[in-house]
Design a protein around this motif. Structure first.
Motif, PDB file in Angstrom:
ATOM      1  N   GLU A   1       2.106   1.100 -13.235  1.00 18.59           N
ATOM      2  CA  GLU A   1       2.375   2.714 -13.564  1.00 18.59           C
ATOM      3  C   GLU A   1       1.246   3.478 -13.542  1.00 18.59           C
ATOM      4  O   GLU A   1       1.466   4.691 -13.382  1.00 18.59           O
ATOM      5  CB  GLU A   1       2.996   2.225 -15.120  1.00 18.59           C
ATOM      6  N   ILE A   2       0.044   2.652 -14.065  1.00 13.22           N
ATOM      7  CA  ILE A   2      -1.042   3.724 -14.051  1.00 13.22           C
ATOM      8  C   ILE A   2      -1.451   4.070 -12.731  1.00 13.22           C
ATOM      9  O   ILE A   2      -1.454   5.449 -12.448  1.00 13.22           O
ATOM     10  CB  ILE A   2      -2.049   3.092 -14.708  1.00 13.22           C
ATOM     11  N   LEU A   3      -1.269   3.198 -11.788  1.00 15.08           N
ATOM     12  CA  LEU A   3      -1.456   3.511 -10.385  1.00 15.08           C
ATOM     13  C   LEU A   3      -0.619   4.891  -9.873  1.00 15.08           C
ATOM     14  O   LEU A   3      -0.791   5.471  -9.349  1.00 15.08           O
ATOM     15  CB  LEU A   3      -1.551   2.393  -9.454  1.00 15.08           C
ATOM     16  N   GLU A   4       0.667   4.606 -10.306  1.00 17.04           N
ATOM     17  CA  GLU A   4       1.704   5.398  -9.934  1.00 17.04           C
ATOM     18  C   GLU A   4       1.132   6.817 -10.732  1.00 17.04           C
ATOM     19  O   GLU A   4       1.671   7.951 -10.169  1.00 17.04           O
ATOM     20  CB  GLU A   4       2.966   5.037 -10.506  1.00 17.04           C
TER      21      GLU A   4
ATOM     22  N   GLU B   1      -5.999  -3.655  -5.747  1.00 16.05           N
ATOM     23  CA  GLU B   1      -5.605  -2.203  -6.364  1.00 16.05           C
ATOM     24  C   GLU B   1      -6.287  -0.944  -5.585  1.00 16.05           C
ATOM     25  O   GLU B   1      -5.378  -0.060  -5.371  1.00 16.05           O
ATOM     26  CB  GLU B   1      -6.249  -2.171  -7.688  1.00 16.05           C
ATOM     27  N   LEU B   2      -7.360  -1.275  -5.075  1.00 19.03           N
ATOM     28  CA  LEU B   2      -8.015  -0.153  -3.982  1.00 19.03           C
ATOM     29  C   LEU B   2      -7.141  -0.130  -2.890  1.00 19.03           C
ATOM     30  O   LEU B   2      -6.762   0.967  -2.264  1.00 19.03           O
ATOM     31  CB  LEU B   2      -9.331  -0.505  -3.635  1.00 19.03           C
ATOM     32  N   TYR B   3      -6.821  -1.120  -2.301  1.00 22.82           N
ATOM     33  CA  TYR B   3      -5.866  -1.102  -1.216  1.00 22.82           C
ATOM     34  C   TYR B   3      -4.557  -0.369  -1.587  1.00 22.82           C
ATOM     35  O   TYR B   3      -4.129   0.134  -0.621  1.00 22.82           O
ATOM     36  CB  TYR B   3      -5.871  -2.521  -0.680  1.00 22.82           C
ATOM     37  N   SER B   4      -4.228  -0.910  -2.576  1.00 21.76           N
ATOM     38  CA  SER B   4      -2.813  -0.302  -3.016  1.00 21.76           C
ATOM     39  C   SER B   4      -2.881   1.220  -3.139  1.00 21.76           C
ATOM     40  O   SER B   4      -1.602   1.882  -2.774  1.00 21.76           O
ATOM     41  CB  SER B   4      -2.207  -0.880  -4.039  1.00 21.76           C
ATOM     42  N   ALA B   5      -3.688   1.852  -3.636  1.00 22.09           N
ATOM     43  CA  ALA B   5      -3.532   3.167  -3.982  1.00 22.09           C
ATOM     44  C   ALA B   5      -4.570   4.087  -3.470  1.00 22.09           C
ATOM     45  O   ALA B   5      -4.256   5.338  -3.290  1.00 22.09           O
ATOM     46  CB  ALA B   5      -3.923   3.120  -5.627  1.00 22.09           C
ATOM     47  N   CYS B   6      -5.695   3.673  -2.530  1.00 19.89           N
ATOM     48  CA  CYS B   6      -6.635   4.746  -2.342  1.00 19.89           C
ATOM     49  C   CYS B   6      -6.491   4.983  -0.800  1.00 19.89           C
ATOM     50  O   CYS B   6      -6.131   4.259   0.164  1.00 19.89           O
ATOM     51  CB  CYS B   6      -8.188   3.896  -2.242  1.00 19.89           C
TER      52      CYS B   6
ATOM     53  N   ARG C   1       0.884  -1.022   0.140  1.00 26.11           N
ATOM     54  CA  ARG C   1      -0.177   0.077  -0.086  1.00 26.11           C
ATOM     55  C   ARG C   1       0.945   1.296  -0.057  1.00 26.11           C
ATOM     56  O   ARG C   1       1.636   1.398   0.830  1.00 26.11           O
ATOM     57  CB  ARG C   1      -0.835  -0.142   1.324  1.00 26.11           C
ATOM     58  N   VAL C   2       0.579   2.142  -0.913  1.00 29.47           N
ATOM     59  CA  VAL C   2       1.551   3.378  -1.170  1.00 29.47           C
ATOM     60  C   VAL C   2       0.566   4.461  -1.091  1.00 29.47           C
ATOM     61  O   VAL C   2      -0.165   4.785  -2.195  1.00 29.47           O
ATOM     62  CB  VAL C   2       2.291   3.415  -2.229  1.00 29.47           C
ATOM     63  N   VAL C   3       0.247   5.045   0.004  1.00 27.35           N
ATOM     64  CA  VAL C   3      -0.531   6.529  -0.172  1.00 27.35           C
ATOM     65  C   VAL C   3       0.347   7.508   0.561  1.00 27.35           C
ATOM     66  O   VAL C   3       0.656   7.347   1.595  1.00 27.35           O
ATOM     67  CB  VAL C   3      -1.749   6.212   0.385  1.00 27.35           C
ATOM     68  N   SER C   4       0.245   8.678   0.042  1.00 27.30           N
ATOM     69  CA  SER C   4       0.950   9.821   0.588  1.00 27.30           C
ATOM     70  C   SER C   4       0.132  10.461   1.765  1.00 27.30           C
ATOM     71  O   SER C   4      -1.070  10.067   1.902  1.00 27.30           O
ATOM     72  CB  SER C   4       1.042  11.001  -0.502  1.00 27.30           C
ATOM     73  N   ALA C   5       0.834  11.233   2.505  1.00 32.29           N
ATOM     74  CA  ALA C   5      -0.115  11.971   3.513  1.00 32.29           C
ATOM     75  C   ALA C   5      -0.884  13.058   2.860  1.00 32.29           C
ATOM     76  O   ALA C   5      -0.409  13.949   2.256  1.00 32.29           O
ATOM     77  CB  ALA C   5       0.924  12.378   4.469  1.00 32.29           C
TER      78      ALA C   5
END
Lengths: 501, 349, 353
Positions: free
Chosen positions: A441-444, A465-470, A252-256
């Motif tokens: 890449e699209i998620l990035e 995918e939701l977990y990874s990006a949202c 999971r990669v989400v910014s603050a």
């Protein structure tokens, strides 16, 4: 479903090789289908699964290899011989005749096969009624197929296959357009078919659903056979890994996102009778919000309402703090909303036009200069910059989009919207039909755009995918938002549970 | 290889509507005749007739004939091309041209019989504008029927063709009207450096439409609309406004063609150019227009017009009949399409 | 456990009445026009008018059958007038040149054979090369007309061979009324027989159903095993024969063989067939609807004459009628956009729980 230890396969392909212009679509692939089983054929796009199906159904002929069906060896099949051997393919578009009635669609191929020169609607009815009753369905035999729902069209196609004495039914992406309830009904029907001795091959990438009903599974990758085994032995991650040959990065990669970040999109009390009601949604600049739920839950309709495809009748929408009235798509675009649609090929792209033409499709008016003449130089510069930013892989921008891979094509759609500098970007199923490399890449790209200040909403079935990006995930059920998960509460199992609840 | 990937892509093209099936056909036909090929065809036709009848064909009289006959057809063909680009077709464009010509002629006759020929002639410019306004109005009617009511273009323009033609028959009583501002007749015979003025009008129209399609956002929108109406909609393009504008512009072009009709002969009738409708469809398609929308070049269409005119006058020079020319038209059209098909089949898949 | 399925509102005879292509509405409209005209001019409602309408509609009727066949299979054919002229004129010109009278059947057979050959050309180009039908038939139309004048001749033949000329005035029913003798032309009989045959063929033969299937989805037709190419070729051959038949009837009615005849009727005929409920996109249409469409146009034309409207208005009226007809269809069909197949369907919203 009990399958005895060593039954004779009802269909067997041995060492099938098929090349197109020097490229191996299938490289020594073998496949067996046991009587009465449901066998899932899995693979990414380009894995060869479509080619394998075409060879079984006689649409294509293998370069070498043997097909054994009905106890007979064939070097190749023709559509006629495949049908005669009891092979029926139900394509994703069902290949029905929209202008003819359900009864005629079901019965006509059989009457043809029996060699009749004359067609009697009166004789067709009992045939159609017979199979419909036998399967316990409630189809209106006199309705035009064009008026049926997708699920009913599928049922009609299945009936047609059975009336033509199908022993082997191949279904291409059977559950893609069905709601949860319809999927359950379909699977119940499949079990009934199995008890009649029909064997089925499901080609699908909706692995969760398909694994529910399959006995065995075969995975292809890049035209080669990778694995075959009992469906129960695999889980989704294992299959995905086999399909791609890589370990999926499921981190999971989400910014603050600062709590006081400006609000990109605010929706209050949005509703449209029959679709959804009382929808409140807040997306801050920099946030990626996920919207999920079963097909038919209303999640797609909410996005389409915000984008003006089928506008809401109640509620308010504001973008960047300004209230906007969205009654049409141009309204939404003018308000700074972009939408990457689910059906990329029909709704998102101009297949025969160049990459450049596609990328500029939503933003042409922005380049009008003196005397309303377009500043082509500036336009091209922008296109090139966006294309390289999104890493669209193509020798040059005048290549037709039709020849691009799924991942590249999706980037073109993204590029089109980024050219409009949207404040809010909605995406429906953004990585469906996209190879794994492009997926991440699209998620990035989405993460980058979000951190640049965009508000992003992703509608997806792909829970990892939701977990990874949202940052947050909203669950939609019955047209309402029933649950919101944020921060650490966003977990794959949690999302799955809440959806199924 | 890339093609294979796209085809093996599990994603179906979606929408079993007829348009998609036909787009399939067209891909096989691969109607993408380059301007170069059209120019080559023109040169070839020219060369053939020059060889066969050099004396007649190379005479300046011959060029004059070609340069005088081509403009009205060329303008109509460009108009047809624009509608095909938008994904439609306009069967009423010739009747719009006639409407414009009839309006100018009738008004001129009325003014000159009431207020004298001098005054009527001096009003040449307003009369021409009146004709153009009629063209625009007729085009707007088409646009409204297609864009607002939602009638498919072939049926809408079939109906308006009948309607306009019928009204013209009523208004003219089925007779040919005589009378046009002297200025127009002068225009019809003026030449600049040997090039007829009306040919220059064709050039101006061609350049203007070329600029529209290439450098003005409306032109882009028309092309997107024709290439894929659904994707165009989802890209924020308003099909209503785009189609309305398209058919109004086509109406204007029809009006211009009507003015050219009058310049060549100061007469107007409801049935003039009855065979032109199908002819300009032929020319538009020959010039590289994809009949299902999305691609074309103005230059290609102009070249195709000239090519067919060259063939026509070549046939005349060879004392072949106009019927034989009609045969040749048919053969050229079908031959070009069959060639496209065979070529398209060879290349991809 | 039964699966939920969508039900059409098709219970009962009353809701079936409009027919698959709204023929019911068309019939009602036709009756309405007749009623209104009869009220306005009582002389309208007479056998004389009826026979006159049939007489005027005969040739368009035949051509409309051909157009229907093509439309149903998903094509558009604008070459049928050219085929009609070529076949009929050639049959007469060829036989009179040799001083031979082939007899009624002989002439018809010859013309229809030529029509079949010309139709075959269309069929091969369309089926084999998969060329768009409108453009192809545009090309063949020009070619056929030109070829006829070049190879067969261009003279106006005022005297038809006896076997044909004597049909011009033969009638199957002849009635003496106050308005004079009115008659129903004998050629109406073969036309009616042909109509019934075509109707039965479309509805009850595999060939006919294949035509509809191809018009609905040619790719699906292929997959189901329908010989699409062969069916299309046969279809265009049939249409050629029908066109030839129509040309012969036109010639007999006009009592002359004119190489310039039948110019410009292609779009009029298509208009009448579309008015009769056939879809320009293919896959839908019926003989009944087509006949009603042709009759409606003819009745309107006759009405105008009776009411004193100059014949000049006929064209405009037909145009207006067509626009109203297709406009109504389009307006009614203007529901909110259908969802694309792979996209989200309208969900069943549960009651607030």
């Amino acid at each position: 479903m009990d399958i005895s230890p060593a039954p004779r396969p009802v269909l067997e392909l041995r060492d099938i090789v098929k090349t197109y212009g020097g490229v191996h679509a299938l490289d020594t692939v073998s496949f067996t289908l046991l009587p009465g089983e449901v066998h899932c054929l899995a693979g990414e796009n380009g894995s060869g699964k479509s080619t394998l199906i075409k060879i079984i159904s006689g649409v294509e002929t293998p370069d070498s290899g043997v097909i054994v069906v009905g106890g007979e060896r064939h070097a190749s099949m023709t559509p006629a011989s495949a049908i005669a051997a009891g092979v029926q393919v139900i394509y994703q578009d069902f290949s029905l005749f929209p202008n003819l009635s359900v009864a005629e669609n079901i019965a006509m191929p059989r009457q043809r096969a029996v060699g009749g020169r004359f067609y009697s609607a009166r004789a067709a009815r009992p045939i159609a009624q017979g199979i419909v009753d036998e399967l316990g369905l409630a189809l209106d035999l006199d309705a035009d197929v064009a008026a049926l729902s997708v699920a009913d069209k599928q049922l009609t196609a299945i009936c047609r296959a059975l009336v033509s004495d199908a022993q082997i039914i191949i279904m291409d992406e059977p559950t893609t357009a069905l709601t949860g309830a319809e999927v359950t009904a379909l699977f119940a029907l499949v079990r009934r078919l199995q008890s009649r001795g029909v064997s089925l091959i499901f080609v699908s990438h909706k692995l969760d659903e398909v694994l529910r009903v399959s006995q065995r599974l075969t995975v292809l990758r890049n035209g080669t056979w990778v694995a075959t085994g009992a469906a129960g032995d695999y889980d989704r991650d294992a299959i995905a890994g086999l399909m791609t040959g890589k370990d999926i990065d499921t981190s999971r990669v989400v910014s603050a996102v600062p709590a006081d970040a400006a609000i990109a999109l605010e929706v209050k009390g949005l509703g449209r009778p029959g679709a959804f009601a009382d929808v409140d949604l807040v997306v801050r600049c920099g946030e990626i919000v996920g919207l999920t739920g079963l097909l038919g839950s209303g999640r797609g309709e909410i996005a389409e309402a915000i984008f003006g495809v089928r506008p809401a009748t109640t509620g308010t929408i504001s973008v960047g703090g300004h209230p906007v009235r969205i009654q049409s798509i141009p309204d939404a675009v003018a308000a700074g909303i972009g939408y990457v649609p689910e059906d990329r090929l029909t709704q998102g792209l101009f297949l025969d036009d160049s990459i450049a033409d596609n990328v500029v499709a939503a933003s042409v008016t922005a380049f009008a200069g003196r005397a309303r003449l377009l500043d082509r130089a500036r336009m091209l510069a922008f296109i090139q910059s966006v294309a390289s930013r999104l890493r669209i892989k193509a020798p040059n921008l005048s290549l037709a989009v039709r020849s691009l891979s799924g991942g590249n094509a999706q980037r073109v759609v993204l590029a089109k919207w980024l050219m409009t500098n949207p404040k809010v970007l909605l995406l429906n199923g953004p990585t469906v039909g996209v190879d794994v490399g492009s997926k991440s890449e699209i998620l990035e790209i989405l993460r980058t755009q979000a951190s640049a200040g965009m508000g992003v909403v992703v509608i997806s079935d792909d829970i990892p995918e939701l977990y990874s990006a949202c940052h947050r995930v909203l669950i939609v059920q019955g047209g309402r938002i029933v649950c919101e998960l944020a921060g650490d509460a966003v977990r794959v199992e949690t999302i799955e549970q809440r959806i199924a609840a | 290889m890339m093609n294979r990937i796209a085809e093996a892509d599990g994603m179906r093209r979606g929408g079993a509507e007829r348009r998609d099936v036909l787009t399939d056909f067209v891909r096989k036909i691969h109607v993408n005749r380059s301007v170069g090929q059209m120019a080559a065809l023109l040169v070839a036709a020219f060369a053939i007739f020059t060889i066969l009848r050099p004396a007649v064909f190379l005479g300046s009289y011959n060029f004059q004939v070609i340069a005088l006959a081509a403009p009205e057809i060329g303008i109509l063909a460009i108009a047809m091309m624009v509608t095909m680009l938008s994904g439609g077709i306009d069967l009423s464009v010739v009747s719009i041209a006639n409407a414009s010509a009839i309006t100018i002629s009738m008004t001129y006759t009325a003014v000159s019989s009431r207020a004298g020929v001098e005054l009527a002639n001096s009003l040449a410019l307003p009369l021409v504008l009146l004709g153009l306004v009629v063209g625009v109005a007729a085009g707007a009617i088409n646009g409204l029927l297609i864009a607002k009511v939602g009638i498919t273009p072939i049926l809408a323009t079939l109906g308006t063709m009948q309607l306009f033609n019928g009204l013209e028959l009523v208004v003219t009583g089925g007779r040919t009207l005589y009378g046009a501002p002297a200025g127009l007749s002068t225009l019809g015979t003026t030449t600049f450096l040997g090039v007829p003025a009306i040919f220059l009008i064709l050039v101006v129209v061609a350049v203007a439409i070329g600029v529209l399609l290439d450098r003005i956002s409306l032109g882009f929108r028309i092309r997107y609309q024709g290439a894929n109406a659904e994707a165009s909609r989802f890209s924020g393009i308003s099909s209503t406004r785009t189609l309305l504008a398209t058919y109004t512009i086509v109406g204007l072009l029809g009006g211009i063609a009507g003015v050219v009709f009058l310049s060549r002969n100061p007469s107007a009738s409801a049935d003039y150019g009855a065979s032109y409708t199908l002819l300009v469809i032929v020319i538009a398609v020959l010039g590289g227009t994809n009949p299902y929308g999305g691609r074309a070049t103005v230059l290609g269409v102009v070249l195709a017009t000239l090519c067919l005119q060259v063939v026509a006058s070549g046939f005349t020079a060879m004392r072949l009949s106009s019927q034989q020319y009609a045969m040749a038209q048919g053969v050229i059209l079908i031959g070009a399409m069959v060639l496209d098909y065979l070529r398209g089949r060879g290349s991809s898949r | 456990m039964s699966t939920p399925a969508l039900r059409q509102r098709r219970s009962g005879l009353l809701s079936r009445w409009p027919g698959r292509n709204n023929e019911g509405y068309l019939a009602a409209l036709l009756l309405l026009v007749v009623a209104v005209m009869s009220a306005a001019a009582p002389a309208f409602f007479s056998l004389h008018t009826f026979f006159s309408v049939i007489r005027g509609a005969t040739v368009p009727w035949i051509f409309a059958m051909g157009v229907l066949l093509v439309l149903v299979s998903g094509g558009i054919d604008v070459s049928f007038p050219a085929i009609a002229v070529f076949s009929a004129y050639s049959a007469v010109a060829l036989t009179t040149a040799r001083g031979v009278d082939a007899g009624l059947l002989g002439n018809f057979a010859l013309a229809m054979a030529i029509g079949c050959l010309l139709g075959l050309v269309n069929g091969i180009l369309i089926a084999r090369f998969r060329l768009p039908t409108l453009i192809v038939t545009l090309g063949t139309a020009g070619f056929f007309r030109g070829a006829m004048i070049t190879f067969v001749g261009a003279t106006y033949i005022a005297q038809l061979p006896r076997s044909l000329a004597e049909q011009s005035t033969r009638s199957v029913i002849s009635v003496n009324t106050e308005a004079g003798t009115t008659f129903l032309h004998v050629l109406v009989v073969p036309v009616l027989i042909l109509t019934v045959l075509i109707a039965l063929g479309l509805k009850h033969t595999m060939f006919g159903r294949a035509a509809y299937a191809i018009g609905g989805d040619p790719e699906a037709a292929r997959r189901v095993g329908i010989p699409v190419q062969r069916t299309q070729v046969v279809l265009y051959v049939l249409v050629g024969a029908l066109a030839a038949f129509g040309g012969m009837v036109f010639m007999i009615q006009g009592q002359a063989a004119d190489p310039q005849m039948l110019i410009g009727i292609e779009l009029d005929t298509i208009a009448a067939v579309v008015l009769g409920g056939a879809s320009i996109f293919g896959g839908r249409g019926s003989v009944l609807g087509t006949v009603l469409g042709v009759l409606l146009v003819q009745v309107i034309n006759n009405s105008l004459v009776l009411v004193g409207v100059p014949t000049a208005w006929q064209r405009a009226t037909v145009g207006l009628l067509l626009l109203l007809g297709v406009g109504a269809q389009a307006w009614v069909g203007r529901r909110p956009r259908r969802a694309a197949p792979a996209a989200v369907k309208a969900p069943a919203v549960k009651a607030a729980a």
